[in-house]
Design a protein around this motif. Structure first.
Motif, mmCIF file in Angstrom:
data_model
loop_
_atom_site.group_PDB
_atom_site.id
_atom_site.type_symbol
_atom_site.label_atom_id
_atom_site.label_comp_id
_atom_site.label_asym_id
_atom_site.label_seq_id
_atom_site.Cartn_x
_atom_site.Cartn_y
_atom_site.Cartn_z
ATOM 1 N N PHE A 62 -11.239 0.859 -9.578
ATOM 2 C CA PHE A 62 -10.495 1.849 -8.810
ATOM 3 C C PHE A 62 -9.468 1.165 -7.915
ATOM 4 C CE2 PHE A 62 -10.070 3.892 -4.659
ATOM 5 C CZ PHE A 62 -9.510 5.103 -5.025
ATOM 6 N N TRP A 63 -9.940 0.143 -7.178
ATOM 7 C CA TRP A 63 -9.078 -0.518 -6.199
ATOM 8 C C TRP A 63 -7.904 -1.211 -6.896
ATOM 9 C CZ3 TRP A 63 -8.412 0.258 -1.341
ATOM 10 C CH2 TRP A 63 -7.689 -0.671 -0.581
ATOM 11 N N ASP A 64 -8.192 -1.908 -8.008
ATOM 12 C CA ASP A 64 -7.131 -2.606 -8.746
ATOM 13 C C ASP A 64 -6.061 -1.635 -9.216
ATOM 14 O OD1 ASP A 64 -8.290 -4.989 -8.365
ATOM 15 O OD2 ASP A 64 -9.179 -5.167 -10.373
ATOM 16 N N ALA A 65 -6.526 -0.493 -9.771
ATOM 17 C CA ALA A 65 -5.569 0.461 -10.341
ATOM 18 C C ALA A 65 -4.789 1.172 -9.243
ATOM 19 C CB ALA A 65 -6.298 1.472 -11.226
ATOM 20 N N ALA A 66 -5.489 1.489 -8.141
ATOM 21 C CA ALA A 66 -4.846 2.292 -7.094
ATOM 22 C C ALA A 66 -3.926 1.462 -6.209
ATOM 23 C CB ALA A 66 -5.901 3.003 -6.251
ATOM 24 N N THR A 67 -4.036 0.115 -6.273
ATOM 25 C CA THR A 67 -3.220 -0.705 -5.374
ATOM 26 C C THR A 67 -2.401 -1.764 -6.113
ATOM 27 O OG1 THR A 67 -4.996 -2.282 -5.028
ATOM 28 C CG2 THR A 67 -4.889 -0.454 -3.478
ATOM 29 N N LEU A 72 1.816 0.815 -5.569
ATOM 30 C CA LEU A 72 2.095 0.780 -4.126
ATOM 31 C C LEU A 72 3.553 1.142 -3.851
ATOM 32 C CD1 LEU A 72 0.124 -2.342 -2.822
ATOM 33 C CD2 LEU A 72 -0.373 0.080 -2.438
ATOM 34 N N ALA A 73 4.458 0.624 -4.682
ATOM 35 C CA ALA A 73 5.878 0.948 -4.513
ATOM 36 C C ALA A 73 6.091 2.454 -4.692
ATOM 37 C CB ALA A 73 6.717 0.177 -5.524
ATOM 38 N N PRO A 238 11.197 1.029 -12.498
ATOM 39 C CA PRO A 238 9.967 0.480 -11.926
ATOM 40 C C PRO A 238 10.242 -0.242 -10.598
ATOM 41 C CG PRO A 238 10.048 0.041 -14.258
ATOM 42 C CD PRO A 238 11.362 0.661 -13.896
ATOM 43 N N MET A 239 9.365 -0.059 -9.644
ATOM 44 C CA MET A 239 9.424 -0.652 -8.296
ATOM 45 C C MET A 239 10.548 -0.072 -7.427
ATOM 46 S SD MET A 239 6.897 -2.823 -8.412
ATOM 47 C CE MET A 239 7.065 -3.703 -6.876
ATOM 48 N N ILE A 243 8.119 7.784 -8.805
ATOM 49 C CA ILE A 243 7.255 8.509 -7.873
ATOM 50 C C ILE A 243 5.805 8.443 -8.366
ATOM 51 C CG2 ILE A 243 8.999 10.073 -6.971
ATOM 52 C CD1 ILE A 243 7.884 12.157 -9.025
ATOM 53 N N THR A 244 4.851 8.726 -7.455
ATOM 54 C CA THR A 244 3.433 8.575 -7.789
ATOM 55 C C THR A 244 2.987 9.481 -8.945
ATOM 56 O OG1 THR A 244 3.086 7.982 -5.483
ATOM 57 C CG2 THR A 244 1.137 8.455 -6.784
#
Lengths: 296, 296
Positions: A62-67, A72-73, A238-239, A243-244
């Motif tokens: 979860f953490w790897d994918a979400a951050t 993050l950008a 990308p970057m 948008i999310t």
């Protein structure tokens, strides 16, 4: 409510109301039952699926994918542009609501009706229309691009789309409060020697604050999750201009369900928080207007 | 209560009563400045995009315009869009009426929580709304293997599109009716019940005439969203031409294939629909305020 009070008042010795209201109207069990069934089936259980799936993949995944840096950008762009768009809508929404309530001008009814256009116009249509306007050969792009202002296919384009989508929220939350507001307080302020600006700043604005905040929160919530109107004008670099919600789509297209679910969990947690905040704000707003704004 | 920005209102009031009163009047140049700012913002963000849709649609003439609307893929997109709306609007009407009856006409614990849950789909990103059904019914989802075994397709098929449309249009009718029925109180229904009317009779002859304009208003908003939904439907559709394409998705495909005139032609159809929606809204507001005044 008023009629029942009047009826009671006309009776010389009306019996006191029982402390607990007896249930008189039929249909409680079936309507509530159906409501809960339909709500659970369509909304609650599917939403729970996101959290359960997300938990099932483990914290690290979860953490790897979400951050990841690209995600993050996308948070920075989605949340940043949404805050900015909502702030711009607070300023211009207040001006528009003020003009619609306090001034007369030709075409006022038409303007009032068209304010709701972003609610009625499909987001994809808004997206391609804005892109056509701001593209280098568009009506506005033609003027802006030679001056070095690129809107289409940049983060600025995202901002423009989010302003469009959030425009009605502030106008429609402030307008009824302004309409209900009594002029007596302003008259009192003026008779005590306040300038118009002082009256606005210390008398009118405090009354409008809860409605402005509610409008801001509604426009912000809508803008963070918005997809259709943004993806055409954003350019999706990308970057830079992703948008999310687009990140969820692109993870899904790569069959990366873990990643898509993780980002969706972050967005859902945010939606829940904001929904609670909006409910609190509206309760505050209702209390305030209940005391200050009602006609006797 | 995120739907608050779209509840039934009565048109703009008359601004003259503020301008005739020295205490609530701004100096002429402030008034002109505010009106100028507000209306420029309005023109820039609402009028120009709307004009752009129709100009771009007719750029290559009426022949290209009409050809884009009667080609088979467009016709099948129209049919699917109508089908999704025809299923989701009535279901959400039944849900909305029954939820409003349970919430407004009865007392129970957890009422506020229930209202918050009903609001959830308003504050959730449409992309997340699509994703939740993929997580349940998709190939990787909870019921994926079972559905594949029985050869039932939900995701990338019509049922998925209907589900996604149901989700995003879920709160509209309920959100419109709950505050309206709460404000109307229970006296009339209680009187009817005491006089021996059954639950259905009470609803048909007492409640429905009181809420008809609010209900119609909710249906109009619900329908507009059903026709125009993009993000949620995009996730579950799979974009199969002639099969799982709704009108907004068809616009996207044409646009991405650089068939701009055709994309805007289909978009103009949706924009016309949005204008009809706004017109109907105006009409309902006018009717509601008329019946409101005749009662008072």
């Amino acid at each position: 409510m008023n009629t029942s009070l009047a009826a009671h008042a006309s009776l010389p010795a009306a019996p006191a109301k029982p402390p607990k209201r007896r249930r008189v109207l039929p249909g409680f069990a079936p309507t509530l039952g159906f409501t809960l069934f339909y709500l659970s089936l369509l909304v609650l259980i599917p939403l729970a699926a996101v959290f359960l799936k997300s938990a099932g993949h483990g914290w690290e995944a979860f953490w790897d994918a979400a951050t990841s840096p690209r995600v993050l950008a996308s948070y920075r762009l989605s949340f940043g542009a949404a805050v900015l768009a909502a702030l711009i809508n607070v300023v211009f929404g207040l001006i528009l609501a003020w003009s619609l309530v306090r001034y007369e001008f030709p075409g006022k009814k038409l303007v009032d009706a068209l304010i709701d256009l972003p609610f009625a116009l499909p987001t994809a249509v808004a997206g391609i229309a804005l892109t056509a306007l701001y593209a280098p050969n568009g009506w506005l792009g033609e003027w802006l691009v030679p001056h070095g202002i690129k809107v289409a296919f940049t983060p600025l384009g995202v901002l423009v789309a989010l302003i469009f989508i959030g425009l009605p929220f502030v106008v429609r939350t402030v307008q009824p409060v302004l309409e209900d507001m009594e002029t007596e307080l302003e008259e009192a302020a003026a008779s005590l020697g306040a300038h118009r600006w002082q009256t606005f700043r210390y008398v009118v604005l405090p009354t409008l604050t809860p409605a402005l905040l509610t409008g801001f929160a509604l426009a912000f919530a809508r803008a963070v999750g918005e997809y259709g109107s943004v993806i055409f004008i954003a350019g999706n670099i990308p970057m830079v201009s992703e948008i999310t919600p687009l990140m969820i789509i692109s993870k899904l297209e790569q069959y990366d369900y873990v990643g898509a679910t993780a980002i969706a969990t972050v967005m859902l947690a945010f939606s829940f928080t904001l929904l609670l905040a909006i409910n609190g704000l509206q309760a505050w707003s209702a209390r305030r207007n209940g005391i200050e704004g009602r006609k006797p | 209560m995120s739907g608050a920005a779209s509840t039934l209102r009565h048109g703009p009031g008359h601004g003259a009563r503020y301008q005739d009163n020295p205490a609530t009047r701004e100096s002429p140049w402030v008034r002109r400045l505010l009106l100028g700012l507000g209306l420029s913002f309005f023109a820039l963000f609402l009028v120009l995009p709307l004009l752009a849709v129709f100009t771009e649609a007719l750029r290559k003439g009426w022949d290209v315009y009409l050809a884009a609307l009667i080609e088979p893929d467009a016709i099948s997109a129209v049919k699917l869009t109508l089908l999704a709306a025809l299923i989701s609007v009535p279901l959400n009407v039944v849900f909305g009426v029954s939820a409003a009856w349970a919430i407004a006409k009865h007392d129970f614990r957890g009422k506020q929580l229930l209202i918050t849950f009903i609001d959830l789909p308003f504050s959730i990103s449409p992309v997340v709304a699509g994703l939740i059904y993929v997580l349940i019914f998709g190939a990787q989802g909870w019921f994926g293997p079972w559905l594949a075994e029985h050869d039932i397709k939900i995701i990338f098929a019509v049922p998925g599109i209907v589900l996604a449309t149901l989700f995003v249009t879920f709160p509209f009718v309920a959100r419109e009716l709950i505050p309206l029925m709460q404000a109307q109180g229970r006296d009339e229904e209680e009187a009817a019940t005491v006089l021996g009317a059954s639950g259905w009779q009470t609803f048909w002859h007492v409640t429905l005439p009181n809420i008809k304009w609010g209900l119609l208003y909710g249906v109009i908003l619900c329908n507009a969203r059903a026709f125009g939904e993009f993000g949620a439907v995009s996730v579950v559709s799979g974009h199969i031409r002639g099969m799982t394409n709704t009108l907004p998705l068809h616009v996207e495909i044409l646009y991405n294939e650089y068939q701009f005139a055709a994309a805007f032609a289909v978009a103009s159809l949706l924009a016309l629909l949005a204008l009809v929606t706004l017109g109907l809204k105006q009409f309902v507001e006018w009717q509601a305020s008329r019946s409101h005044r005749s009662e008072a």
